[in-house]
Design a protein around this motif. Structure first.
Motif, PDB file in Angstrom:
ATOM      1  N   SER A   1      32.598 -12.788 118.442  1.00 15.29           N
ATOM      2  CA  SER A   1      33.874 -12.859 119.378  1.00 15.29           C
ATOM      3  C   SER A   1      34.158 -14.553 118.671  1.00 15.29           C
ATOM      4  O   SER A   1      33.280 -15.341 118.362  1.00 15.29           O
ATOM      5  CB  SER A   1      33.744 -13.188 120.546  1.00 15.29           C
ATOM      6  OG  SER A   1      34.619 -13.845 121.249  1.00 15.29           O
ATOM      7  N   ILE A   2      35.540 -14.699 118.636  1.00 16.28           N
ATOM      8  CA  ILE A   2      36.205 -16.190 118.053  1.00 16.28           C
ATOM      9  C   ILE A   2      37.102 -16.444 119.255  1.00 16.28           C
ATOM     10  O   ILE A   2      38.280 -17.207 118.673  1.00 16.28           O
ATOM     11  CB  ILE A   2      36.924 -15.880 116.516  1.00 16.28           C
ATOM     12  CG1 ILE A   2      37.857 -14.700 116.861  1.00 16.28           C
ATOM     13  CG2 ILE A   2      35.741 -15.749 115.579  1.00 16.28           C
ATOM     14  CD1 ILE A   2      38.914 -15.004 115.256  1.00 16.28           C
ATOM     15  N   GLU A   3      36.826 -16.235 120.358  1.00 13.51           N
ATOM     16  CA  GLU A   3      37.733 -16.680 121.710  1.00 13.51           C
ATOM     17  C   GLU A   3      37.980 -18.006 121.567  1.00 13.51           C
ATOM     18  O   GLU A   3      38.720 -18.748 122.034  1.00 13.51           O
ATOM     19  CB  GLU A   3      37.111 -16.094 122.962  1.00 13.51           C
ATOM     20  CG  GLU A   3      37.294 -14.601 123.011  1.00 13.51           C
ATOM     21  CD  GLU A   3      36.769 -14.077 124.383  1.00 13.51           C
ATOM     22  OE1 GLU A   3      36.283 -15.023 125.083  1.00 13.51           O
ATOM     23  OE2 GLU A   3      36.829 -12.961 124.599  1.00 13.51           O
ATOM     24  N   GLY A   4      36.691 -19.115 121.106  1.00 10.81           N
ATOM     25  CA  GLY A   4      36.937 -20.310 121.086  1.00 10.81           C
ATOM     26  C   GLY A   4      37.785 -21.133 120.109  1.00 10.81           C
ATOM     27  O   GLY A   4      37.944 -22.230 120.055  1.00 10.81           O
ATOM     28  N   LEU A   5      38.363 -20.093 119.125  1.00 11.64           N
ATOM     29  CA  LEU A   5      39.197 -20.782 118.345  1.00 11.64           C
ATOM     30  C   LEU A   5      40.551 -20.503 118.760  1.00 11.64           C
ATOM     31  O   LEU A   5      41.191 -19.454 118.849  1.00 11.64           O
ATOM     32  CB  LEU A   5      38.892 -19.942 116.879  1.00 11.64           C
ATOM     33  CG  LEU A   5      39.867 -20.356 115.723  1.00 11.64           C
ATOM     34  CD1 LEU A   5      39.875 -21.664 115.252  1.00 11.64           C
ATOM     35  CD2 LEU A   5      39.839 -19.373 114.655  1.00 11.64           C
ATOM     36  N   ASP A   6      41.378 -21.493 118.969  1.00  7.93           N
ATOM     37  CA  ASP A   6      42.715 -21.647 119.285  1.00  7.93           C
ATOM     38  C   ASP A   6      43.590 -22.263 118.215  1.00  7.93           C
ATOM     39  O   ASP A   6      43.616 -23.482 118.019  1.00  7.93           O
ATOM     40  CB  ASP A   6      42.767 -22.503 120.780  1.00  7.93           C
ATOM     41  CG  ASP A   6      44.100 -22.254 121.171  1.00  7.93           C
ATOM     42  OD1 ASP A   6      45.193 -21.912 120.428  1.00  7.93           O
ATOM     43  OD2 ASP A   6      44.440 -22.696 122.302  1.00  7.93           O
ATOM     44  N   MET A   7      44.234 -21.328 117.637  1.00  8.88           N
ATOM     45  CA  MET A   7      45.015 -21.915 116.573  1.00  8.88           C
ATOM     46  C   MET A   7      46.300 -23.087 116.846  1.00  8.88           C
ATOM     47  O   MET A   7      46.701 -23.709 116.281  1.00  8.88           O
ATOM     48  CB  MET A   7      45.966 -20.836 115.474  1.00  8.88           C
ATOM     49  CG  MET A   7      44.926 -20.059 114.731  1.00  8.88           C
ATOM     50  SD  MET A   7      44.042 -20.958 113.529  1.00  8.88           S
ATOM     51  CE  MET A   7      45.626 -21.754 112.897  1.00  8.88           C
TER      52      MET A   7
ATOM     53  N   SER B   1      27.873 -23.442 110.646  1.00 12.32           N
ATOM     54  CA  SER B   1      28.820 -22.675 111.350  1.00 12.32           C
ATOM     55  C   SER B   1      28.410 -22.316 112.517  1.00 12.32           C
ATOM     56  O   SER B   1      27.314 -21.729 112.958  1.00 12.32           O
ATOM     57  CB  SER B   1      29.709 -21.677 110.643  1.00 12.32           C
ATOM     58  OG  SER B   1      28.986 -20.341 110.263  1.00 12.32           O
ATOM     59  N   HIS B   2      29.420 -22.272 113.569  1.00  9.90           N
ATOM     60  CA  HIS B   2      29.117 -21.525 114.964  1.00  9.90           C
ATOM     61  C   HIS B   2      29.291 -20.205 114.727  1.00  9.90           C
ATOM     62  O   HIS B   2      28.576 -19.198 115.276  1.00  9.90           O
ATOM     63  CB  HIS B   2      30.264 -22.307 115.904  1.00  9.90           C
ATOM     64  CG  HIS B   2      30.339 -21.378 117.374  1.00  9.90           C
ATOM     65  ND1 HIS B   2      29.248 -21.551 117.915  1.00  9.90           N
ATOM     66  CD2 HIS B   2      31.137 -20.669 117.898  1.00  9.90           C
ATOM     67  CE1 HIS B   2      29.289 -21.006 119.198  1.00  9.90           C
ATOM     68  NE2 HIS B   2      30.523 -20.328 119.105  1.00  9.90           N
ATOM     69  N   VAL B   3      30.357 -19.512 114.096  1.00  6.21           N
ATOM     70  CA  VAL B   3      30.498 -18.305 113.952  1.00  6.21           C
ATOM     71  C   VAL B   3      31.049 -18.142 112.583  1.00  6.21           C
ATOM     72  O   VAL B   3      31.897 -18.746 111.877  1.00  6.21           O
ATOM     73  CB  VAL B   3      31.555 -17.745 114.815  1.00  6.21           C
ATOM     74  CG1 VAL B   3      32.013 -16.354 114.503  1.00  6.21           C
ATOM     75  CG2 VAL B   3      31.242 -17.649 116.141  1.00  6.21           C
ATOM     76  N   SER B   4      30.506 -17.142 111.870  1.00  3.49           N
ATOM     77  CA  SER B   4      30.732 -16.579 110.380  1.00  3.49           C
ATOM     78  C   SER B   4      31.359 -15.321 110.299  1.00  3.49           C
ATOM     79  O   SER B   4      30.645 -14.326 111.005  1.00  3.49           O
ATOM     80  CB  SER B   4      29.649 -16.889 109.435  1.00  3.49           C
ATOM     81  OG  SER B   4      29.537 -18.268 108.977  1.00  3.49           O
TER      82      SER B   4
END
Length: 468
Positions: free
Chosen positions: A71-77, A296-299
């Motif tokens: 999940s990349i829900e924490g990434l807000d463009m 990285s947190h997510v890759s």
């Protein structure tokens, strides 16, 4: 009829002055046509690139977030800055780089490594190259190593237009489209026919701005019978907000040519690393990937090789270390499109303190690829009961004349091994680090000495939990 440029004068209110560096500035957060147009203006893009960016933005807005990977829900463009310009133009002499930027890179070993063992170095700080240099004897061989923007305006402009985002297309996935819209920085390498570059070239990427993205584009063309080793290093400080890395690497390996592409990534653990890498290999050519992922947190990272010509070959050697709060989804893909092609993937993954490590492999063998040989080997080491490691292989074989295999092993450090090393005078901490370093030896032995030492140091820091 001449193409119309979309870029007009833009209201300077879309900029924010940076707090940490006088005279440097960044665009406002978010992603709009106005921001993309201003990036294009900053880069002095030719008309075809201006249009390409806006078309990519349209594709980005129409595509969904990929449903593969963590999940990349924490990434807000809406809260990511897509362009940050440092307070300097690119320099050809290290002494001319501003002191604050120079101090950062010198702590990371630039330019000491250049003087010792490199044919050339490029250094990117946030969204721009701040330093680029190539040895005279390498340039005398006709090797081109420069920033991509300069190449796009010089004698290699047609070559750039012919190859840029032809392997990784904007409609491949949402973050490829994002890259096509806002890319900035990166390197262009061209190795002429028959030239052997005996010592490596290197690019180093430092994302220093808080809440920003880095979108460098690397384009390498190794012509027929030529060879090159290219090394890429990445790092960033830790912030309490998300940062994004969505770079792109496109590699063209000519007939009977050879390219080794090595990467050591040490992103901070607030980073979303959504990088895309792809290689096209002609007849008799070889692509070798060497990858070490420690941050990285997510890759999402799955270098892909397309073996287009007869006898083309691919090797992927990788190690991933997932610590507390990390979900690293990595692997490799290969497509066999021609007879007598071969591929080998050899990976190690390490999980600690609840870290999640996932290895995905994809092997595609088309009906034309008779005589193909492919093998995948994945080994995982979990250092505690909280961590997780998964292997997800995929195989699509369209011919009976192929030899394809996969093996996976998951294990832990034995108490006997720890006891043996401690009986020889090691502390328990050093004993565990020694075993993990040995487990990752498949990557370290493929790197030049300085980089192998750096990787082993990163492993020791991860074992101590001291990498941000």
């Amino acid at each position: 009829m001449e193409e119309k440029s979309y870029v007009e004068d833009i209201d300077r209110s879309i900029y924010d002055i940076r707090d940490d560096e006088k005279d440097a500035y960044k665009l406002k957060e978010g992603l709009t046509p106005k921001i993309v147009e201003q990036i294009s203006k900053e880069k002095n893009d030719p008309v075809w690139m201006q249009n390409f960016r806006l078309q990519s933005l349209q594709i980005y807005n129409e595509m969904e977030v990929p449903d593969w990977g963590p999940s990349i829900e924490g990434l807000d463009m809406d809260h990511i800055v897509t362009y940050v310009r440092p307070n300097t133009k690119m320099k050809g002499k290290w002494s001319e780089v501003p002191k604050d930027i120079k101090d950062t890179f010198e702590r990371l070993g630039i330019p000491q490594a250049e003087r010792k063992s490199l044919a050339g170095v490029g250094a990117q700080y946030d969204s721009e190259l701040v330093y680029h240099n190539v040895r005279e004897e390498v340039a005398a061989q006709g090797v081109i190593y420069t920033d991509l923007e300069s190449a796009m305006h010089g004698e290699y402009a047609d070559m750039i237009q012919k190859h840029f985002m032809k392997l990784v297309k904007p409609n491949d996935h949402k973050f490829a489209a994002l890259h096509g819209a806002v890319w900035s920085g990166g390197s262009f390498v061209y190795v002429p026919k028959g030239v052997d570059v005996e010592i490596p070239l290197q690019s180093y990427f430092r994302l220093n701005a808080k809440g920003a993205g880095q979108f460098e584009h690397t384009l390498i063309i190794v012509d027929e019978g030529a060879s090159l080793h290219f090394i890429e290093g990445c790092s960033a400080p830790k912030y309490n907000v998300a940062n994004l890395h969505a770079g792109c690497v496109e590699l063209y390996v000519g007939k009977n040519a050879k390219l080794r592409y090595s990467t050591i990534e040490n992103w901070s653990k607030n980073m979303y690393n959504l990088n895309t890498k792809r290689a096209l290999v002609e007849e008799g050519g070889t692509i070798e990937w060497v990858s070490g992922s420690f941050g990285s947190h997510v890759s999402y990272l799955y270098p892909m090789s397309v073996l287009k010509g007869k006898g083309a070959r691919m090797e992927f050697t990788g190690v991933t270390f997932a610590g507390k709060g990390q979900n690293l989804d990595t692997g490799a893909k290969v497509v066999h499109c021609a007879p007598d092609t071969s591929s080998y993937m050899n990976t190690r993954s390490i999980s600690k303190d609840g870290g999640i490590s996932t290895f995905r492999s994809s092997v595609v063998v088309t009906k034309e690829a008779k005589g193909t040989k492919s093998a995948v080997s994945c080994q995982s080491l979990m250092l505690d009961s909280e961590s997780r490691s998964d292997t997800i292989p995929a195989m699509d074989i369209r011919t009976k004349d192929a030899n394809v295999g996969h093996e996976a092993q998951i294990g832990s450090i034995s108490d006997e091994a720890i006891f043996y090393l401690m009986s020889r005078g090691m502390s328990e901490e050093d004993a565990r680090a020694c075993i993990v370093s040995g487990f990752a030896d498949n990557v370290s032995k493929e790197l030049p000495l300085e980089y192998a030492l750096e990787m082993n140091n990163l492993i020791r820091l991860e074992m101590k939990g001291s990498i941000g």
